[in-house]
Design an enzyme around this catalytic site. Structure first.
Site, mmCIF file in Angstrom:
data_model
loop_
_atom_site.group_PDB
_atom_site.id
_atom_site.type_symbol
_atom_site.label_atom_id
_atom_site.label_comp_id
_atom_site.label_asym_id
_atom_site.label_seq_id
_atom_site.Cartn_x
_atom_site.Cartn_y
_atom_site.Cartn_z
ATOM 1 N N LYS A 26 34.004 41.209 34.008
ATOM 2 C CA LYS A 26 33.326 40.999 35.293
ATOM 3 C C LYS A 26 34.317 40.814 36.437
ATOM 4 C CE LYS A 26 31.175 37.349 33.719
ATOM 5 N NZ LYS A 26 31.801 37.353 32.364
ATOM 6 N N SER A 94 25.944 34.203 33.990
ATOM 7 C CA SER A 94 24.478 34.158 34.178
ATOM 8 C C SER A 94 23.745 34.545 32.886
ATOM 9 C CB SER A 94 24.028 35.003 35.371
ATOM 10 O OG SER A 94 24.641 36.271 35.439
HETATM 11 P P1 ADP Z 1 35.290 38.142 32.742
HETATM 12 O O1 ADP Z 1 35.446 38.006 34.215
HETATM 13 O O2 ADP Z 1 34.058 38.940 32.339
HETATM 14 O O3 ADP Z 1 35.398 36.851 31.984
HETATM 15 P P2 ADP Z 1 37.930 39.339 32.861
HETATM 16 O O4 ADP Z 1 37.769 40.392 33.920
HETATM 17 O O5 ADP Z 1 38.566 38.034 33.242
HETATM 18 O O6 ADP Z 1 36.494 39.079 32.185
HETATM 19 O O7 ADP Z 1 38.755 39.943 31.617
HETATM 20 C C1 ADP Z 1 38.474 41.206 31.080
HETATM 21 C C2 ADP Z 1 39.712 41.738 30.347
HETATM 22 O O8 ADP Z 1 39.376 43.012 29.767
HETATM 23 C C3 ADP Z 1 40.883 41.980 31.266
HETATM 24 O O9 ADP Z 1 42.064 41.631 30.581
HETATM 25 C C4 ADP Z 1 40.830 43.515 31.512
HETATM 26 O O10 ADP Z 1 42.087 44.056 31.800
HETATM 27 C C5 ADP Z 1 40.292 44.026 30.185
HETATM 28 N N1 ADP Z 1 39.565 45.306 30.279
HETATM 29 C C6 ADP Z 1 39.751 46.393 29.499
HETATM 30 N N2 ADP Z 1 38.937 47.399 29.831
HETATM 31 C C7 ADP Z 1 38.187 46.958 30.859
HETATM 32 C C8 ADP Z 1 37.163 47.570 31.654
HETATM 33 N N3 ADP Z 1 36.724 48.816 31.469
HETATM 34 N N4 ADP Z 1 36.616 46.814 32.644
HETATM 35 C C9 ADP Z 1 37.027 45.549 32.853
HETATM 36 N N5 ADP Z 1 37.990 44.918 32.147
HETATM 37 C C10 ADP Z 1 38.584 45.616 31.145
#
Ligand code: ADP
Length: 185
Positions: A26, A94
């Site tokens: 996200k 959410s």
């Molecule tokens: P959230 O905010 O949902 O907790 P984060 O954005 O902090 O998740 O972390 C997601 C992780 O997944 C990051 O390390 C990101 O680089 C990796 N990732 C790999 N592929 C994707 C993608 N298609 N979209 C978003 N993040 C990705």
């Protein structure tokens, strides 16, 4: 006031609501989308779950009631930003369908985006080391492990972050918004 400004002020606004498990992507997608829309000259604000909790949610925990209260505050802020023509990107777990339908009815330009990533992949990423703590019970009521996540039944769009790169996901999202005439505003 030129036509473009007037159109913005009278529009229903646009809130892009990213929901999904911790580590689903996200924040990564919200950051990229914010940059992309700003480059294109749009007024954009990003409300991130962790930042909201630090600034507006002090004292709130992770019970269903507290999670709901956190969302209610985010919705209030998004509505205010929308009224001023600011595209608002909200990235919050959410986890309950009820809180997302509350956001949907409160925000006229609500677009629910399910950031879909299988739990094992989120857990393997363990961006913040929280899954390990949740498994060892150091963190109670952790979404996906010891607390529910109700996947959206009918989101406007689902992005599969285990199968696509962040850039591909953002392209898909912007194309969807453009096709549905929600963007540019
Ligand atoms: P959230 O905010 O949902 O907790 P984060 O954005 O902090 O998740 O972390 C997601 C992780 O997944 C990051 O390390 C990101 O680089 C990796 N990732 C790999 N592929 C994707 C993608 N298609 N979209 C978003 N993040 C990705």
């Amino acid at each position: 006031m030129n036509d473009q400004v007037q159109a913005r002020n009278t529009s229903a606004g646009l809130t892009i609501w990213l929901t999904g498990l911790s580590g689903a992507g996200k924040s990564t997608l919200a950051a990229l989308l914010t940059d992309r829309l700003r480059e294109q000259g749009q007024a954009v604000e990003w409300l991130d779950g962790d930042v909201l909790r630090r600034n507006l949610g002090r004292g709130l925990g992770f019970s269903r009631e507290d999670r709901f209260e956190n969302i209610r505050r985010a919705v209030y802020l998004a509505g205010m930003l929308n009224r001023h023509g600011v595209i608002t990107i909200v990235s919050v777990i959410s986890p309950y369908a009820e809180m997302r339908s509350y956001a949907r009815q409160a925000l006229p330009g609500f677009v629910e985006v399910y950031v879909d990533c299988p739990l094992p992949v989120c857990e393997a990423r363990d961006v913040k080391g929280l899954y390990a703590k949740a498994r060892s019970r150091e963190i109670p009521a952790f979404t996906g492990i010891s607390d529910p996540y109700e996947a959206p039944a009918d989101p406007e769009l689902t992005l599969y972050t285990a199968e696509q790169t962040p850039e591909e996901c953002i392209e898909e999202l912007i194309s969807w918004l453009t096709e549905h005439r929600l963007y540019p505003m």
